[in-house]
Design a protein around this motif. Structure first.
Motif, PDB file in Angstrom:
ATOM      1  N   GLY A 199       0.816  -1.208   0.000  1.00  0.00           N
ATOM      2  CA  GLY A 199       0.000   0.000   0.000  1.00  0.00           C
ATOM      3  C   GLY A 199       0.850   1.258   0.000  1.00  0.00           C
ATOM      4  O   GLY A 199       0.531   2.239  -0.680  1.00  0.00           O
ATOM      5  N   ALA A 200       1.969   1.234   0.749  1.00  0.00           N
ATOM      6  CA  ALA A 200       2.859   2.398   0.804  1.00  0.00           C
ATOM      7  C   ALA A 200       3.492   2.652  -0.562  1.00  0.00           C
ATOM      8  O   ALA A 200       3.594   3.800  -1.009  1.00  0.00           O
ATOM      9  CB  ALA A 200       3.933   2.178   1.865  1.00  0.00           C
ATOM     10  N   THR A 235       1.571   6.844  -6.879  1.00  0.00           N
ATOM     11  CA  THR A 235       0.597   7.891  -7.162  1.00  0.00           C
ATOM     12  C   THR A 235       1.251   9.267  -7.097  1.00  0.00           C
ATOM     13  O   THR A 235       1.000  10.136  -7.948  1.00  0.00           O
ATOM     14  CB  THR A 235      -0.573   7.824  -6.163  1.00  0.00           C
ATOM     15  N   LEU A 236       2.105   9.472  -6.099  1.00  0.00           N
ATOM     16  CA  LEU A 236       2.813  10.740  -5.972  1.00  0.00           C
ATOM     17  C   LEU A 236       3.756  10.972  -7.158  1.00  0.00           C
ATOM     18  O   LEU A 236       3.848  12.082  -7.686  1.00  0.00           O
ATOM     19  CB  LEU A 236       3.618  10.764  -4.667  1.00  0.00           C
ATOM     20  N   HIS A 257       0.976   4.126  -2.954  1.00  0.00           N
ATOM     21  CA  HIS A 257       0.789   5.558  -2.684  1.00  0.00           C
ATOM     22  C   HIS A 257       1.945   6.370  -3.257  1.00  0.00           C
ATOM     23  O   HIS A 257       1.735   7.441  -3.843  1.00  0.00           O
ATOM     24  CB  HIS A 257       0.690   5.781  -1.174  1.00  0.00           C
TER      25      HIS A 257
END
Length: 204
Positions: free
Chosen positions: A75-76, A82-83, A79
Motif C-alpha cells: 500500500g505504501a 501515485t505521488l 501511494h
C-alpha cells in the motif's frame, strides 16, 4: 565555449526561428523532486522484493504472520507511485508550457540545434554558455524527457521524437538535450489545440 549573449545574428529576423530560454525555477524544482521520488520508489521496490524472497524461504507459519506487513508495504509503494505519477504530470505540463514559447510542442516539426557534451560534465549545467560542439537535427516532437539532474538548480531536459527525412518522419527515433541559447526553427507548427493550463501552485 561561447557566451550566449555573444552569438551572432545572421540576416533578417526569421519569425520561425527562436532561442531556447533557461528553465524556470519552478520547473527545475518540480523535476528535481520528481527525480528524488523516483529514486525512493526504486529503492523501496528493490528492498521489498528482497524481503519477499527471504519470507518465502521461511516456514508456513512465518509467512502467514508476515503477510499483513507485506500488504502494508504494498500500500505504501502504491501511494508513492501515485505521488510520482502526479509529480510527473505536473512536470510535463510545466515543460510543455515553457518550450511552447520556442515552438517546441508535441506534433511540431522542428530543426533543433542540440549540444554534444562529451566528457565535460560541467558544460551540461552551464546555462550561460553554449558547449563547443553542436549538431542539428530535424524531428517531429513527441514529448519531453529528463536527461540530467544534479540538484534543485541543475536540471537538463530533452526532447524526443522521430527524425524527419525528406519531409517525412522516419522510423529512427532519438532524444536530444535542450540547452539554453540553442536555436530552434519551426518547420511545421504543432496542430492547433487548446492551450494547456499551468498547474495551480501547491498550497502552503
Amino acid at each position: 565555449m561561447q557566451k550566449i549573449s555573444r552569438l551572432p545574428a545572421a540576416g533578417l529576423p526569421n519569425p520561425s526561428m527562436s532561442t531556447l530560454r533557461k528553465l524556470p525555477s519552478r520547473l527545475k524544482t518540480c523535476v528535481y523532486e520528481l527525480s528524488r521520488l523516483r529514486t525512493a520508489l526504486c529503492t523501496l521496490e528493490e528492498q521489498l522484493a528482497h524481503a519477499r524472497d527471504r519470507v518465502m524461504a521461511c516456514d508456513g507459519a512465518a509467512k502467514k504472520e508476515l503477510l499483513p506487513i507485506s500488504e502494508h508495504l504494498d500500500g505504501a509503494i502504491a501511494h508513492l507511485k501515485t505521488l510520482v505519477n502526479a509529480r510527473g504530470e505536473n512536470a510535463q505540463a510545466l515543460a510543455r508550457a515553457h518550450f511552447a514559447k520556442a515552438g517546441l510542442a508535441e506534433g511540431a516539426v522542428v530543426t533543433l540545434t542540440y549540444p554534444v557534451y562529451g566528457l565535460r560534465r560541467a558544460a551540461v549545467f552551464d546555462e550561460e554558455r553554449l558547449p563547443r560542439k553542436l549538431k542539428d537535427v530535424t524531428l517531429k516532437v513527441e514529448g519531453f524527457t529528463v536527461e540530467h539532474v544534479r540538484g534543485k538548480t541543475e536540471v537538463v531536459l530533452g526532447v524526443s521524437g522521430h527524425l524527419v527525412v525528406d519531409g517525412k518522419p522516419s522510423k529512427e527515433a532519438g532524444t536530444f538535450c535542450l540547452h539554453p541559447g540553442c536555436p530552434v526553427e519551426v518547420i511545421k507548427p504543432a496542430p492547433a489545440k487548446d492551450v494547456p493550463l499551468l498547474p495551480a501552485p501547491a498550497a502552503d
